[in-house]
Design a protein around this motif. Sequence first.
Motif, PDB file in Angstrom:
ATOM      1  N   LEU A  56     -41.774 -38.181  29.170  1.00 59.41           N
ATOM      2  CA  LEU A  56     -41.964 -39.218  30.184  1.00 59.41           C
ATOM      3  C   LEU A  56     -42.663 -38.652  31.416  1.00 59.41           C
ATOM      4  N   SER A  57     -43.250 -39.538  32.202  1.00 60.96           N
ATOM      5  CA  SER A  57     -43.790 -39.133  33.498  1.00 60.96           C
ATOM      6  C   SER A  57     -42.633 -38.813  34.438  1.00 60.96           C
ATOM      7  N   VAL A  58     -42.919 -38.116  35.522  1.00 66.69           N
ATOM      8  CA  VAL A  58     -41.861 -37.754  36.462  1.00 66.69           C
ATOM      9  C   VAL A  58     -41.159 -38.987  37.037  1.00 66.69           C
ATOM     10  N   PRO A  59     -41.886 -40.028  37.480  1.00 59.74           N
ATOM     11  CA  PRO A  59     -41.189 -41.228  37.977  1.00 59.74           C
ATOM     12  C   PRO A  59     -40.318 -41.887  36.907  1.00 59.74           C
ATOM     13  N   ASP A  60     -40.796 -41.887  35.653  1.00 62.94           N
ATOM     14  CA  ASP A  60     -39.996 -42.443  34.563  1.00 62.94           C
ATOM     15  C   ASP A  60     -38.709 -41.648  34.367  1.00 62.94           C
ATOM     16  N   ARG A  61     -38.796 -40.335  34.477  1.00 63.20           N
ATOM     17  CA  ARG A  61     -37.603 -39.489  34.312  1.00 63.20           C
ATOM     18  C   ARG A  61     -36.561 -39.821  35.374  1.00 63.20           C
ATOM     19  N   VAL A  62     -37.018 -40.005  36.597  1.00 63.47           N
ATOM     20  CA  VAL A  62     -36.099 -40.336  37.680  1.00 63.47           C
ATOM     21  C   VAL A  62     -35.387 -41.658  37.382  1.00 63.47           C
ATOM     22  N   SER A  63     -36.141 -42.647  36.912  1.00 65.36           N
ATOM     23  CA  SER A  63     -35.555 -43.951  36.592  1.00 65.36           C
ATOM     24  C   SER A  63     -34.555 -43.848  35.451  1.00 65.36           C
ATOM     25  N   LEU A  64     -34.879 -43.035  34.442  1.00 64.49           N
ATOM     26  CA  LEU A  64     -33.981 -42.874  33.306  1.00 64.49           C
ATOM     27  C   LEU A  64     -32.664 -42.235  33.735  1.00 64.49           C
ATOM     28  N   VAL A  65     -32.752 -41.162  34.509  1.00 68.70           N
ATOM     29  CA  VAL A  65     -31.535 -40.476  34.939  1.00 68.70           C
ATOM     30  C   VAL A  65     -30.703 -41.371  35.847  1.00 68.70           C
ATOM     31  N   GLU A  66     -31.361 -42.166  36.685  1.00 68.16           N
ATOM     32  CA  GLU A  66     -30.601 -43.082  37.543  1.00 68.16           C
ATOM     33  C   GLU A  66     -29.821 -44.076  36.683  1.00 68.16           C
ATOM     34  N   ALA A  67     -30.444 -44.579  35.620  1.00 60.12           N
ATOM     35  CA  ALA A  67     -29.755 -45.525  34.732  1.00 60.12           C
ATOM     36  C   ALA A  67     -28.574 -44.855  34.040  1.00 60.12           C
ATOM     37  N   GLU A  68     -28.759 -43.623  33.594  1.00 58.35           N
ATOM     38  CA  GLU A  68     -27.660 -42.884  32.976  1.00 58.35           C
ATOM     39  C   GLU A  68     -26.523 -42.673  33.966  1.00 58.35           C
ATOM     40  N   LEU A  69     -26.887 -42.334  35.192  1.00 60.52           N
ATOM     41  CA  LEU A  69     -25.867 -42.104  36.218  1.00 60.52           C
ATOM     42  C   LEU A  69     -25.141 -43.395  36.584  1.00 60.52           C
ATOM     43  N   ASP A  70     -25.860 -44.501  36.638  1.00 57.69           N
ATOM     44  CA  ASP A  70     -25.222 -45.786  36.958  1.00 57.69           C
ATOM     45  C   ASP A  70     -24.097 -46.081  35.967  1.00 57.69           C
ATOM     46  N   LEU A  71     -24.392 -45.877  34.692  1.00 56.35           N
ATOM     47  CA  LEU A  71     -23.378 -46.132  33.668  1.00 56.35           C
ATOM     48  C   LEU A  71     -22.233 -45.138  33.777  1.00 56.35           C
ATOM     49  N   THR A  72     -22.558 -43.863  33.891  1.00 54.88           N
ATOM     50  CA  THR A  72     -21.523 -42.821  33.936  1.00 54.88           C
ATOM     51  C   THR A  72     -20.604 -42.993  35.137  1.00 54.88           C
ATOM     52  N   ILE A  73     -21.181 -43.241  36.286  1.00 58.61           N
ATOM     53  CA  ILE A  73     -20.384 -43.412  37.505  1.00 58.61           C
ATOM     54  C   ILE A  73     -19.501 -44.648  37.400  1.00 58.61           C
ATOM     55  N   ALA A  74     -20.056 -45.744  36.881  1.00 61.97           N
ATOM     56  CA  ALA A  74     -19.267 -46.972  36.724  1.00 61.97           C
ATOM     57  C   ALA A  74     -18.070 -46.744  35.822  1.00 61.97           C
ATOM     58  N   MET A  75     -18.252 -45.959  34.758  1.00 65.23           N
ATOM     59  CA  MET A  75     -17.152 -45.691  33.838  1.00 65.23           C
ATOM     60  C   MET A  75     -16.120 -44.753  34.463  1.00 65.23           C
ATOM     61  N   LEU A  76     -16.575 -43.810  35.254  1.00 67.52           N
ATOM     62  CA  LEU A  76     -15.642 -42.886  35.906  1.00 67.52           C
ATOM     63  C   LEU A  76     -14.859 -43.553  37.031  1.00 67.52           C
ATOM     64  N   GLU A  77     -15.333 -44.690  37.493  1.00 69.69           N
ATOM     65  CA  GLU A  77     -14.638 -45.419  38.561  1.00 69.69           C
ATOM     66  C   GLU A  77     -13.621 -46.420  38.024  1.00 69.69           C
ATOM     67  N   LEU A  78     -13.509 -46.531  36.709  1.00 71.43           N
ATOM     68  CA  LEU A  78     -12.541 -47.466  36.127  1.00 71.43           C
ATOM     69  C   LEU A  78     -11.110 -47.018  36.419  1.00 71.43           C
ATOM     70  N   PRO A  79     -10.172 -47.954  36.513  1.00 75.45           N
ATOM     71  CA  PRO A  79      -8.764 -47.578  36.683  1.00 75.45           C
ATOM     72  C   PRO A  79      -8.312 -46.690  35.526  1.00 75.45           C
ATOM     73  N   THR A  80      -7.507 -45.705  35.834  1.00 75.25           N
ATOM     74  CA  THR A  80      -7.065 -44.768  34.805  1.00 75.25           C
ATOM     75  C   THR A  80      -5.715 -44.180  35.175  1.00 75.25           C
ATOM     76  N   VAL A  81      -5.209 -43.320  34.308  1.00 76.40           N
ATOM     77  CA  VAL A  81      -3.918 -42.677  34.577  1.00 76.40           C
ATOM     78  C   VAL A  81      -4.089 -41.665  35.709  1.00 76.40           C
ATOM     79  N   PRO A  82      -3.026 -41.404  36.481  1.00 73.89           N
ATOM     80  CA  PRO A  82      -3.136 -40.506  37.632  1.00 73.89           C
ATOM     81  C   PRO A  82      -3.670 -39.115  37.292  1.00 73.89           C
ATOM     82  N   SER A  83      -3.252 -38.559  36.161  1.00 76.51           N
ATOM     83  CA  SER A  83      -3.682 -37.203  35.825  1.00 76.51           C
ATOM     84  C   SER A  83      -5.195 -37.130  35.604  1.00 76.51           C
ATOM     85  N   PHE A  84      -5.756 -38.125  34.908  1.00 82.93           N
ATOM     86  CA  PHE A  84      -7.194 -38.126  34.689  1.00 82.93           C
ATOM     87  C   PHE A  84      -7.940 -38.486  35.963  1.00 82.93           C
TER      88      PHE A  84
END
Length: 214
Positions: free
Chosen positions: A107-135
């Motif tokens: 991919l071009s450099v701007p495309d790479r930035v967009s791809l990683v942002e999309a990956e991060l959006d999903l990952t961060i959203a999942m890590l922000e879900l309610p979970t058990v205290p230890s996790f």
Amino acid sequence: MLCLSFTSLLVLVLGVSLGAAFPQGALKKSCSLSKYKFIMRHEMKAARKMMEHFVSTTGNRGLWAGGGQCREDAEFETLGDKENIKLQSDRKCNTRLFHRKWKIADLSVPDRVSLVEAELDLTIAMLELPTVPSFDETRQRPLAFLTQVREDLRGCMAMEATSHQPSGRLRHWLQNLQTAKNTETTGCLEASAIFNIFQVLEDLRCTARREQCT
């Protein structure tokens, strides 16, 4: 009056000189991604600890090949693509969210930035879900790190040319990701995001290296 005129002329000359020395195009390339060319080892260890904790709490076994070891070296093991992944029924996916038939370096450099942002959006959203205290405690460091990365990425995106249009390859991948987010279970999305965190970090490294990543 003569002194004032001379001062104004000096400011004008300096402004023109600085503009020539630092053209607008060069300023656009100045963003803070270079620090992600090499991910700090303590950040890698925090991600590994979080993943191992997730596996232990969800009961998923046989996640890693080679005796259950999670690699954190420069190759960044792509855990989501291992054939021996065993997921609970509510975490099984109908699609392989992070799977691509091409490399991010294609991919071009701007495309790479967009791809990683999309990956991060999903990952961060999942890590922000309610979970058990230890996790919740285990995920705090990776979550903070990835959130900072996304902020830096967005700063760089603002500096890129606004006329840039995503390639067909990236648009197709983004469409598939959005479809998966709309159709897959939350359990599937959460497991995929956590299991593929090292792929996201590898994509980040490539993006930070810009044209040097081939």
